[in-house]
Motif scaffolding. Structure first.
Motif, short mmCIF file in Angstrom:
data_model
loop_
_atom_site.label_atom_id
_atom_site.label_comp_id
_atom_site.label_asym_id
_atom_site.label_seq_id
_atom_site.Cartn_x
_atom_site.Cartn_y
_atom_site.Cartn_z
N SER A 54 0.73 -4.55 -1.90
CA SER A 54 -0.04 -3.30 -2.02
C SER A 54 -1.40 -3.63 -2.60
CB SER A 54 0.69 -2.31 -2.93
OG SER A 54 0.72 -2.83 -4.25
N LEU A 55 -2.27 -2.62 -2.59
CA LEU A 55 -3.58 -2.75 -3.24
C LEU A 55 -3.48 -2.24 -4.67
CD1 LEU A 55 -5.79 -1.24 -0.40
CD2 LEU A 55 -5.66 -3.65 -1.06
N GLY A 102 -0.35 7.35 -6.01
CA GLY A 102 0.90 7.08 -6.74
C GLY A 102 0.68 6.18 -7.95
N GLN A 129 -3.06 -3.53 5.75
CA GLN A 129 -3.30 -4.75 4.99
C GLN A 129 -2.91 -5.98 5.81
OE1 GLN A 129 -1.61 -2.84 0.85
NE2 GLN A 129 -1.53 -5.06 1.05
N LEU A 148 2.84 3.43 0.91
CA LEU A 148 3.04 2.19 1.66
C LEU A 148 3.90 2.43 2.90
CD1 LEU A 148 3.52 -0.38 -1.25
CD2 LEU A 148 1.43 0.38 -0.12
N THR A 163 -1.16 8.96 -0.40
CA THR A 163 -1.30 7.56 0.05
C THR A 163 0.02 6.87 -0.27
OG1 THR A 163 -2.26 7.06 -2.10
CG2 THR A 163 -3.79 7.43 -0.28
N ILE A 220 -3.26 2.40 4.12
CA ILE A 220 -4.41 1.51 4.34
C ILE A 220 -3.83 0.21 4.89
CG2 ILE A 220 -6.34 0.31 3.24
CD1 ILE A 220 -6.03 2.41 0.88
N GLY A 252 4.73 3.77 -7.36
CA GLY A 252 4.14 4.43 -6.20
C GLY A 252 4.30 5.94 -6.27
N GLU A 254 1.09 2.92 -10.55
CA GLU A 254 0.93 1.47 -10.34
C GLU A 254 2.26 0.80 -10.01
OE1 GLU A 254 -0.34 2.98 -13.10
OE2 GLU A 254 -2.40 2.29 -13.47
N GLN A 255 3.31 1.13 -10.77
CA GLN A 255 4.58 0.43 -10.57
C GLN A 255 5.42 1.07 -9.47
OE1 GLN A 255 5.44 -2.40 -12.17
NE2 GLN A 255 3.41 -2.28 -13.10
N1 SAM Z 1 5.19 -0.66 -5.68
C1 SAM Z 1 4.37 0.47 -5.46
C2 SAM Z 1 4.82 1.25 -4.21
O1 SAM Z 1 5.87 0.94 -3.71
O2 SAM Z 1 4.15 2.18 -3.79
C3 SAM Z 1 2.93 0.03 -5.35
C4 SAM Z 1 2.02 1.03 -5.91
S1 SAM Z 1 0.32 0.68 -5.64
C5 SAM Z 1 0.00 -0.59 -6.77
C6 SAM Z 1 -0.39 2.10 -6.40
C7 SAM Z 1 -0.81 3.18 -5.46
O3 SAM Z 1 -1.96 2.76 -4.71
C8 SAM Z 1 0.21 3.59 -4.41
O4 SAM Z 1 1.16 4.50 -4.92
C9 SAM Z 1 -0.71 4.23 -3.38
O5 SAM Z 1 -1.08 5.51 -3.82
C10 SAM Z 1 -1.92 3.33 -3.42
N2 SAM Z 1 -1.86 2.22 -2.45
C11 SAM Z 1 -1.93 0.90 -2.72
N3 SAM Z 1 -1.95 0.20 -1.58
C12 SAM Z 1 -1.89 1.09 -0.56
C13 SAM Z 1 -1.90 0.99 0.89
N4 SAM Z 1 -1.97 -0.18 1.51
N5 SAM Z 1 -1.86 2.12 1.60
C14 SAM Z 1 -1.80 3.33 0.99
N6 SAM Z 1 -1.80 3.49 -0.36
C15 SAM Z 1 -1.85 2.38 -1.12
#
Ligand code: SAM
Length: 281
Positions: A258-259, A230, A252, A210, A208, A250, A235, A232-233
């Protein structure tokens, strides 16, 4: 790592502790620290529900601690009897001792000390419908506990912790699982071990990201599925992203970039398990 499942042991003893200076108090209090959990291979579950879940699931109990105030409670009595039969000591303590052991002003009346249990990565043999979740460098115990609970709720197979991650046996992580830690197989893998595992994975490995170009609702999830999340910080690392057979995103709206990791894992798991999950009746 110790095997946390039950083995036959001689019956446990009953101890009464009122002194804050008793070494058992220091020992249990010390399990709040990662280095002591690592050295002992043990951890603490707080509260009657978690302790009951662990005992019913067959985890090896070392000590069942309860306040003298609940000594006459029938359920606590049954827990204590089971703990002793399985070789765990029953420790009856004053409120002050329980507060010191748990570092809390208002502690739970029952806590348990259990052996940790982790599955070896090499022992993972995914069946055709299995869904395993891999978490790269997860840092937040609340996120990890919530993910373990969600894995349990969707009937996924287990969680693989990749690289340097938070300890799943910390009090915060255990609490956030709401007991699911006792039902969900957990494995730890170094980045190298995980790279070998993903290369040999017999089904789909879904990262998963971004920057993923595939909408997660349109990806094919041929089993067994390895869902790779990935940190939290930072990815998903470029190495793991490159190793996955598909990279999904996913969609948005709004301004959030991000989520939350646990929310994203939940969204993915309910999609992957969509056909398997039905309301009763
Ligand atoms: N700054 C980080 C980045 O650039 O990926 C954000 C990480 S996010 C808080 C934590 C993890 O949640 C990501 O590495 C991914 O695995 C998943 N995730 C969060 N939002 C997502 C999205 N819209 N689509 C796919 N994966 C997402």
């Amino acid at each position: 790592m110790a095997d946390g499942r039950q083995k036959t042991r001689p019956p446990g003893k009953v101890l009464h502790i009122t002194s804050l200076a008793n070494p058992v108090v220091k020992e249990i209090r010390g399990l709040a620290l990662p280095k002591n959990r690592r050295a002992s291979g043990q951890f603490v579950a707080e509260g009657q529900k978690l302790v009951t879940d662990a005992i019913e699931a067959g985890w090896t109990i070392r000590r069942l601690v309860h306040s003298a105030r609940v000594a006459d409670d029938a359920q606590v009595g049954r827990l204590a009897a089971t703990a002793r039969t399985r070789g765990g000591d029953v420790v009856v303590v004053s409120e002050a001792v329980l507060a010191k052991m748990t570092r809390r002003e208002n502690p739970q009346t029952v806590i348990g000390v259990f052996d940790q249990h982790l599955t070896r990565p090499a022992a993972i043999r995914p069946g055709p419908d299995a869904v395993w979740v891999a978490l790269e460098q997860v840092r937040d115990p609340g996120n990890l506990g919530t993910i373990i609970r969600t894995v349990d709720a969707v009937g996924a197979a287990g969680v693989i912790l990749v690289g340097d991650t938070v300890d799943p046996f910390s009090i915060e992580a255990v609490r956030a699982t709401m007991g699911s830690i006792f039902h969900v197989p957990l494995a730890r893998a170094t980045p190298e071990e995980f790279a070998r595992m993903i290369a040999a994975w017999p089904g789909t490995s879904v990262g998963t990201h971004l920057a993923g170009t595939v909408d997660y609702r349109t990806a094919g999830y041929r089993g067994p599925v390895l869902l790779v999340m990935g940190a939290e910080q930072s990815g998903l690392s470029p190495e793991l992203a490159a190793a996955c057979s598909t990279l999904v995103r996913i969609p948005q709206a709004g301004k959030a970039d991000s989520l939350n990791l646990a929310v994203a894992t939940g969204v993915m798991l309910f999609e992957i398990r969509r056909e398997a999950l039905k309301l009763d009746g």
